[in-house]
Design an enzyme around this catalytic site. Structure first.
Site, mmCIF file in Angstrom:
data_model
loop_
_atom_site.group_PDB
_atom_site.id
_atom_site.type_symbol
_atom_site.label_atom_id
_atom_site.label_comp_id
_atom_site.label_asym_id
_atom_site.label_seq_id
_atom_site.Cartn_x
_atom_site.Cartn_y
_atom_site.Cartn_z
ATOM 1 N N ARG A 25 0.773 -1.166 -0.137
ATOM 2 C CA ARG A 25 0.103 0.075 -0.052
ATOM 3 C C ARG A 25 0.849 1.070 0.054
ATOM 4 O O ARG A 25 0.550 2.235 -0.692
ATOM 5 C CB ARG A 25 -0.896 -0.044 1.277
ATOM 6 N N ASP A 204 -14.468 -5.012 8.068
ATOM 7 C CA ASP A 204 -15.556 -5.866 8.517
ATOM 8 C C ASP A 204 -16.148 -5.769 9.638
ATOM 9 O O ASP A 204 -15.836 -5.023 10.554
ATOM 10 C CB ASP A 204 -14.665 -7.401 8.600
HETATM 11 N N1 HPA Z 1 -9.530 -7.895 14.005
HETATM 12 C C1 HPA Z 1 -8.094 -7.692 14.167
HETATM 13 N N2 HPA Z 1 -7.804 -6.767 13.098
HETATM 14 C C2 HPA Z 1 -8.575 -6.258 12.217
HETATM 15 C C3 HPA Z 1 -9.751 -6.904 12.298
HETATM 16 C C4 HPA Z 1 -10.298 -7.667 13.232
HETATM 17 O O1 HPA Z 1 -11.311 -8.251 13.040
HETATM 18 N N3 HPA Z 1 -10.444 -6.540 10.968
HETATM 19 C C5 HPA Z 1 -9.533 -5.474 10.576
HETATM 20 N N4 HPA Z 1 -8.398 -5.559 11.207
#
Ligand code: HPA
Length: 235
Positions: A25, A204
């Site tokens: 990135r 997420d």
């Molecule tokens: N857990 C830890 N780090 C993260 C997560 C998660 O669900 N999603 C993006 N980074």
């Protein structure tokens, strides 16, 4: 080469560094946003570049995943290369119920289950906190973009896979999201007398079993990068 992890010579790195977790990135940002980027580090593939953005000198470097990796690179940037401000850009899982996929989280503070703070011999619990100037600037810039964002406490976890995840306990405490680096960055900044901020996009929702597509992550990443770069050149 001044450190075992970084090829840069003193003076190669700008006073403000944008730090995505993924070094690819960093390469992408250098190649797509910076003018005249020069690569200063390739050790362990943890790419670092310095160039200009809207005429201002700025650097971008990967941090790797987790507090130990972030802590090595940020400690060296603050203490060896005299970097003044690090702005982490990353992804987070949503914890608070009103935080949705693709939202932006600006981390005012970072709770953690890491033992990183034990090295400071404090007789209590330290509260890793963002620096006011980049925090207020990032909030101002995000506000002007008319996109959903949240400012508050996040959880920097030492584990991605966890046998006894208790995210709902963190949710009860008003924590916005989970990631794995920011508490270490904020502690290093405080201990070094320097500045730090973390800006995240929600990739997420672990409590709802939702996640973004790779395409959505890419466009959320662009928005976040623009906020970080605009913040960086205004400090
Ligand atoms: N857990 C830890 N780090 C993260 C997560 C998660 O669900 N999603 C993006 N980074």
């Amino acid at each position: 080469m001044p450190t075992p992890h970084n090829n840069a010579e003193i003076g190669d790195i700008a006073p403000v560094v944008i730090m995505p977790g993924d070094p690819l990135r960093a390469k992408f940002i250098a190649e797509n946003y910076l003018e005249k980027p020069v690569c200063y580090n390739e050790v362990r593939g943890m790419y670092g570049y310095t160039g200009t953005y809207k005429g201002k000198r700025i650097s971008v470097q990967g941090s790797g995943m987790g507090i130990p990796s972030m802590s090595i690179y940020s400690w060296e940037l603050f203490n060896i290369y005299d970097v003044q401000t690090i702005i982490r850009t990353g992804t987070a899982g949503a914890i608070a119920d009103n935080v949705n996929l693709r939202d932006i989280i600006i981390a005012m503070s970072a709770s953690t289950n890491s033992a990183y703070a034990t090295q400071y011999n404090l007789a209590g619990t330290y509260a890793p906190t963002a620096s006011w100037k980049p925090l207020s600037e990032a909030v101002r810039i995000t506000e002007s973009k008319n996109i959903p964002y949240h400012v508050g406490n996040i959880f920097s976890s030492d584990t991605f896979y966890n046998d006894s995840d208790n995210l709902s306990e963190w949710q009860k405490m008003g924590v916005l999201g989970i990631e794995m680096e920011t508490a270490g960055l904020y502690m290093n900044a405080s201990r070094s007398g320097k500045n730090a901020l973390c800006i995240l996009t929600v990739s997420d929702c672990p409590l709802k079993n939702l996640s973004t597509t790779a395409e959505e992550r890419q466009s959320g990443f662009r928005t976040m990068m623009e906020i970080a770069l605009e913040t960086g050149i205004n400090l």
